[in-house]
Design an enzyme around this catalytic site. Structure first.
Site, PDB file in Angstrom:
ATOM      1  N   TYR A  32       0.832  -1.202   0.000  1.00  5.75           N
ATOM      2  CA  TYR A  32       0.000   0.000   0.000  1.00  5.75           C
ATOM      3  C   TYR A  32       0.863   1.247   0.000  1.00  5.75           C
ATOM      4  CZ  TYR A  32       0.864   0.898   5.016  1.00  5.75           C
ATOM      5  OH  TYR A  32       1.443   1.196   6.223  1.00  5.75           O
ATOM      6  N   LYS A 147       6.360  -1.866   1.899  1.00  2.96           N
ATOM      7  CA  LYS A 147       5.198  -1.266   2.586  1.00  2.96           C
ATOM      8  C   LYS A 147       4.032  -2.243   2.461  1.00  2.96           C
ATOM      9  CE  LYS A 147       3.217   3.375   3.288  1.00  2.96           C
ATOM     10  NZ  LYS A 147       3.319   3.346   4.738  1.00  2.96           N
ATOM     11  N   GLU A 179      12.985   3.184  13.745  1.00  5.47           N
ATOM     12  CA  GLU A 179      11.900   4.060  13.264  1.00  5.47           C
ATOM     13  C   GLU A 179      10.732   3.882  14.220  1.00  5.47           C
ATOM     14  OE1 GLU A 179      10.121   3.022   9.483  1.00  5.47           O
ATOM     15  OE2 GLU A 179      10.267   0.875   9.853  1.00  5.47           O
ATOM     16  N   LEU A 203      11.248   1.491   6.774  1.00  5.11           N
ATOM     17  CA  LEU A 203      10.606   1.977   5.562  1.00  5.11           C
ATOM     18  C   LEU A 203      11.288   3.267   5.116  1.00  5.11           C
ATOM     19  CD1 LEU A 203       8.134   1.427   3.654  1.00  5.11           C
ATOM     20  CD2 LEU A 203       7.035   3.299   4.880  1.00  5.11           C
TER      21      LEU A 203
HETATM   22  N1  PDD Z   1       3.015   5.040   7.491  1.00  4.03           N
HETATM   23  N2  PDD Z   1       7.822   3.933   8.738  1.00  4.03           N
HETATM   24  C1  PDD Z   1       6.693   3.201   8.835  1.00  4.03           C
HETATM   25  C2  PDD Z   1       6.766   1.856   9.472  1.00  4.03           C
HETATM   26  C3  PDD Z   1       5.483   3.707   8.340  1.00  4.03           C
HETATM   27  O1  PDD Z   1       4.369   2.973   8.411  1.00  4.03           O
HETATM   28  C4  PDD Z   1       5.467   5.007   7.753  1.00  4.03           C
HETATM   29  C5  PDD Z   1       4.224   5.616   7.191  1.00  4.03           C
HETATM   30  C6  PDD Z   1       6.671   5.719   7.681  1.00  4.03           C
HETATM   31  C7  PDD Z   1       6.751   7.088   7.040  1.00  4.03           C
HETATM   32  O2  PDD Z   1       6.677   7.014   5.643  1.00  4.03           O
HETATM   33  P1  PDD Z   1       6.125   8.248   4.776  1.00  4.03           P
HETATM   34  O3  PDD Z   1       6.900   9.434   5.189  1.00  4.03           O
HETATM   35  O4  PDD Z   1       6.391   7.842   3.381  1.00  4.03           O
HETATM   36  O5  PDD Z   1       4.667   8.404   5.098  1.00  4.03           O
HETATM   37  C8  PDD Z   1       7.818   5.145   8.169  1.00  4.03           C
HETATM   38  C9  PDD Z   1       1.791   5.445   6.824  1.00  4.03           C
HETATM   39  C10 PDD Z   1       1.499   6.894   6.866  1.00  4.03           C
HETATM   40  C11 PDD Z   1       0.657   4.562   7.286  1.00  4.03           C
HETATM   41  O6  PDD Z   1       0.917   3.382   7.478  1.00  4.03           O
HETATM   42  O7  PDD Z   1      -0.467   5.033   7.415  1.00  4.03           O
END
Ligand code: PDD
Length: 286
Positions: A32, A147, A179, A203
């Site tokens: 996703y 993801k 993270e 991620l």
């Molecule tokens: N999550 N690390 C993890 C484990 C995450 O699930 C996310 C984002 C990020 C940040 O990635 P980005 O800057 O590309 O949003 C880092 C999304 C927002 C979610 O699962 O809803």
């Protein structure tokens, strides 16, 4: 939400149906993206689509749509409320198979879903006081760079933070803070910005890359290196970042103040740059 996109059609949410045999439902066999959009302009759309492609490659699926086809879907969904800030959610699963079998179906037909929802406005208390985080053992798998929709470990970790009265769980593996359960991690020490390097254990956040770019422009020294959790506890500032949270200052870690216990000066600088970046996107839409 007036309509969403499912497998080639725009339909009302209550009419959107997915088979119980969908592998996304049975195995969490899918990937996703979450893409923020300001006044109808997705932030870093190409980078999100590139990461989607990496995730799809990581699970052995072909991209179901071209970048321009994704873009057309996004524009149609965003146009329902053109001036609003929204978050696009897209998901691709390995589709429906005749029986529940872990092995891939021979010719999978992916299930493709895209939805847009209003973005939550940031609570002003966050900029004033920051948020609390707790540390937790990272119980996720070893391919956190994908993801994946299989998010049970992240769900349990995020809930555990919630129950501890915290905004986020900072995940620790072998003594290293990697993270958050749904965000990337930064710390400030001696005036420099430090974040763990990309790799299979975290991620590659799109917001993370943007924060590094903004910091470089603001002439803040940057290092991408591992962060020992003990080092995090004595950092001057700690931040988390994600598409929906932007950059948030963490002012309490495991119940102890981080730095001054207030959002720090470098967070204020980066947040101002981030808000300017968003304002530019909105202006470009006008
Ligand atoms: N999550 N690390 C993890 C484990 C995450 O699930 C996310 C984002 C990020 C940040 O990635 P980005 O800057 O590309 O949003 C880092 C999304 C927002 C979610 O699962 O809803």
């Amino acid at each position: 939400m007036k309509e969403l996109y499912l497998n080639g059609a725009f339909v009302a949410p209550e009419e959107a149906m997915i088979s119980v045999m969908d592998r996304g439902f049975l195995f969490g066999d899918g990937v996703y993206e979450v893409i923020p959009a300001y006044a109808g302009r997705p932030l870093r759309e190409l980078e999100h689509l590139q990461r989607l492609e990496n995730s799809l490659r990581g699970i052995g699926l072909e991209p179901p749509l071209s970048a321009s086809a994704w873009s057309a879907i996004f524009q149609r969904l965003l146009s329902a409320t053109p001036t609003a800030d929204q978050a696009l959610y897209l998901q691709v699963t390995r589709g429906v198979a005749p029986t529940r079998d872990h092995r891939f179906p021979r010719s999978p037909v992916p299930t493709v879903l895209v939805m847009a929802k209003p973005m939550k406005v940031r609570d002003p208390v966050i900029a004033e006081r920051g948020v609390a985080a707790v540390t937790r053992d990272d119980i996720r798998w070893l391919r956190c760079d994908i993801k994946a929709t299989a998010l049970l470990a992240a769900v349990l970790l995020r809930q555990s933070a919630e129950e501890a009265g915290a905004e986020e769980a900072i995940l620790v593996r072998d003594g290293m803070a990697l993270e958050g359960s749904t965000s990337n991690l930064f710390m400030i020490r001696d005036g420099g910005l430090i974040t763990p390097p990309k790799g299979p254990l975290l991620l590659a956040g799109i917001t993370r890359d943007l924060v590094l770019e903004l910091a470089a422009v603001a002439q803040i020294p940057i290092a991408e290196r591992a962060i020992a959790v003990e080092e995090l506890r004595t950092a001057d500032e700690v931040w988390i970042s994600s598409s929906t949270r932007e950059v948030m200052p963490v002012t309490r870690l495991d119940g102890v103040s981080v730095g001054s216990g207030h959002p720090g000066p470098l967070w204020q600088r980066i947040d101002a740059c981030y808000q300017d970046f968003k304002a530019d996107l909105r202006r470009a839409a006008a």
